[in-house]
Design a protein around this motif. Structure first.
Motif, PDB file in Angstrom:
ATOM      1  N   ALA A 117       0.837  -1.201   0.000  1.00 14.54           N
ATOM      2  CA  ALA A 117       0.000   0.000   0.000  1.00 14.54           C
ATOM      3  C   ALA A 117       0.873   1.252   0.000  1.00 14.54           C
ATOM      4  N   GLU A 118       1.913   1.242   0.811  1.00 10.61           N
ATOM      5  CA  GLU A 118       2.833   2.382   0.845  1.00 10.61           C
ATOM      6  C   GLU A 118       3.541   2.553  -0.490  1.00 10.61           C
ATOM      7  N   ARG A 121       1.252   4.131  -2.991  1.00 13.00           N
ATOM      8  CA  ARG A 121       1.038   5.548  -2.677  1.00 13.00           C
ATOM      9  C   ARG A 121       2.234   6.415  -3.084  1.00 13.00           C
ATOM     10  N   LYS A 122       3.442   5.855  -2.996  1.00 15.01           N
ATOM     11  CA  LYS A 122       4.628   6.612  -3.400  1.00 15.01           C
ATOM     12  C   LYS A 122       4.550   6.991  -4.876  1.00 15.01           C
ATOM     13  N   SER A 124       1.576   6.595  -6.885  1.00 15.58           N
ATOM     14  CA  SER A 124       0.259   7.140  -7.200  1.00 15.58           C
ATOM     15  C   SER A 124      -0.429   7.549  -5.903  1.00 15.58           C
ATOM     16  N   PRO A 125      -0.189   8.779  -5.434  1.00 11.12           N
ATOM     17  CA  PRO A 125      -0.698   9.202  -4.122  1.00 11.12           C
ATOM     18  C   PRO A 125      -2.199   9.032  -3.932  1.00 11.12           C
ATOM     19  N   LYS A 126      -2.965   9.145  -4.997  1.00 11.27           N
ATOM     20  CA  LYS A 126      -4.421   8.992  -4.873  1.00 11.27           C
ATOM     21  C   LYS A 126      -4.859   7.534  -4.859  1.00 11.27           C
ATOM     22  N   GLY A 127      -3.942   6.616  -5.175  1.00 10.55           N
ATOM     23  CA  GLY A 127      -4.291   5.203  -5.212  1.00 10.55           C
ATOM     24  C   GLY A 127      -4.489   4.695  -6.625  1.00 10.55           C
ATOM     25  N   LEU A 146      -7.057   1.778  -0.775  1.00 13.92           N
ATOM     26  CA  LEU A 146      -6.174   2.172  -1.884  1.00 13.92           C
ATOM     27  C   LEU A 146      -6.933   2.693  -3.099  1.00 13.92           C
ATOM     28  N   LYS A 148      -9.022   4.981  -5.593  1.00 16.85           N
ATOM     29  CA  LYS A 148      -9.358   6.364  -5.877  1.00 16.85           C
ATOM     30  C   LYS A 148     -10.874   6.540  -5.762  1.00 16.85           C
TER      31      LYS A 148
END
Length: 270
Positions: A117-118, A121-122, A124-127, A146, A148
């Motif tokens: 998950a991290e 996010r690195k 694609s910050p929005k998921g 995760l 959007k």
């Protein structure tokens, strides 16, 4: 009589002769091997219906595929590649990352050493737009978080129930206790979709499934999909075949056949 066919059945196929309704048989396309036919139906029907019927996959979207090197995972990767500019995240052990990259996974993630998950996010910050979840338990909750806005989570298995060669009741209880649960009102506020899929319970939906198979056969004939075979095992080595999967060594589909492949038989004779 004499046609080469693929067969879809819930159980009973680990034998030399099977009897199934004609509605559960599908003509093999020209050039397809029996091993490819064995690898096509369950994996590709599942991946297709998850991605396109539930997921409504469109160009420029992103997808997280868990167990990306497995049978459904490799099918999903190939199907994602039929849509323009889809970004694929895929979880698998590090030894399989080169194979995943070659097949089209932009961002392979080692779930054993990283928090996937991290890592998502690195990049694609929005998921992501779609998550394919065969894991269950707490991973389903992570998958939902995760997504959007307008994202879709499709759960189609509970692999987390299996933790080794023997049943672990404590692990099963933990997975069950951590199983994700959400009500309709909460979905309303999140602007997300959650779906459940089980091909085994669609055995009465003949026309729906047949329509998917027609599309898959066309994609195969166009060279856009091709079942990835990890290994082929005779029936008398079924324990070894199961161990190959249980130890997560396979990349693609593990196939059982009544007898050892001819090439292997010749090697043993020599």
């Amino acid at each position: 009589v004499g046609d080469k066919v693929m067969v879809l059945a819930r159980s009973g196929l680990w034998q030399e002769v099977v009897n199934v309704p004609a509605s559960q048989t599908f003509l093999m396309p020209e050039g397809m091997s029996f091993e490819e036919a064995a690898a096509l139906l369950v994996n590709y029907i599942t991946a297709y219906m998850i991605l396109f019927d539930f997921g409504n996959l469109r160009p420029n979207q992103s997808v997280l595929i868990h167990m990306a090197a497995g049978g459904v995972g490799t099918a999903a990767i190939q199907l994602c590649k039929t849509v323009e500019n889809v970004t694929i995240f895929g979880t698998a052990s590090a030894s399989k990352h080169d194979s995943l990259k070659e097949s089209g996974v932009a961002h392979p993630i080692d779930y054993r050493t990283m928090d996937y998950a991290e890592e998502v996010r690195k990049i694609s910050p929005k998921g992501v737009d779609i998550v394919l979840d065969p894991l269950g338990g707490s991973d389903t909750s992570k998958a939902f978080n995760l997504l959007k806005p307008m994202g879709k989570l499709i759960t189609y298995g509970v692999a987390n129930l299996l933790t080794g060669q023997k049943k672990n009741l404590m692990a099963m209880a933990k997975t069950w206790w951590n199983q994700f649960s959400i009500n309709a009102l909460q979905l309303l506020y999140h602007n997300k979709t959650m779906c459940g899929y089980h091909l085994g319970y669609m055995d009465e939906e003949f026309e729906l499934v047949r329509g998917v198979v027609v599309k898959l056969v066309n994609l195969y004939s166009q060279g856009k999909i091709k079942p990835k075979i990890d290994s082929v095992w005779p029936f008398d080595q079924v324990a070894d075949a199961m161990r190959q999967m249980q130890e997560k060594k396979n990349v693609g589909k593990v196939i059982l056949v009544p007898e050892a492949p001819k090439e292997e038989s010749k090697k043993e004779e020599n």
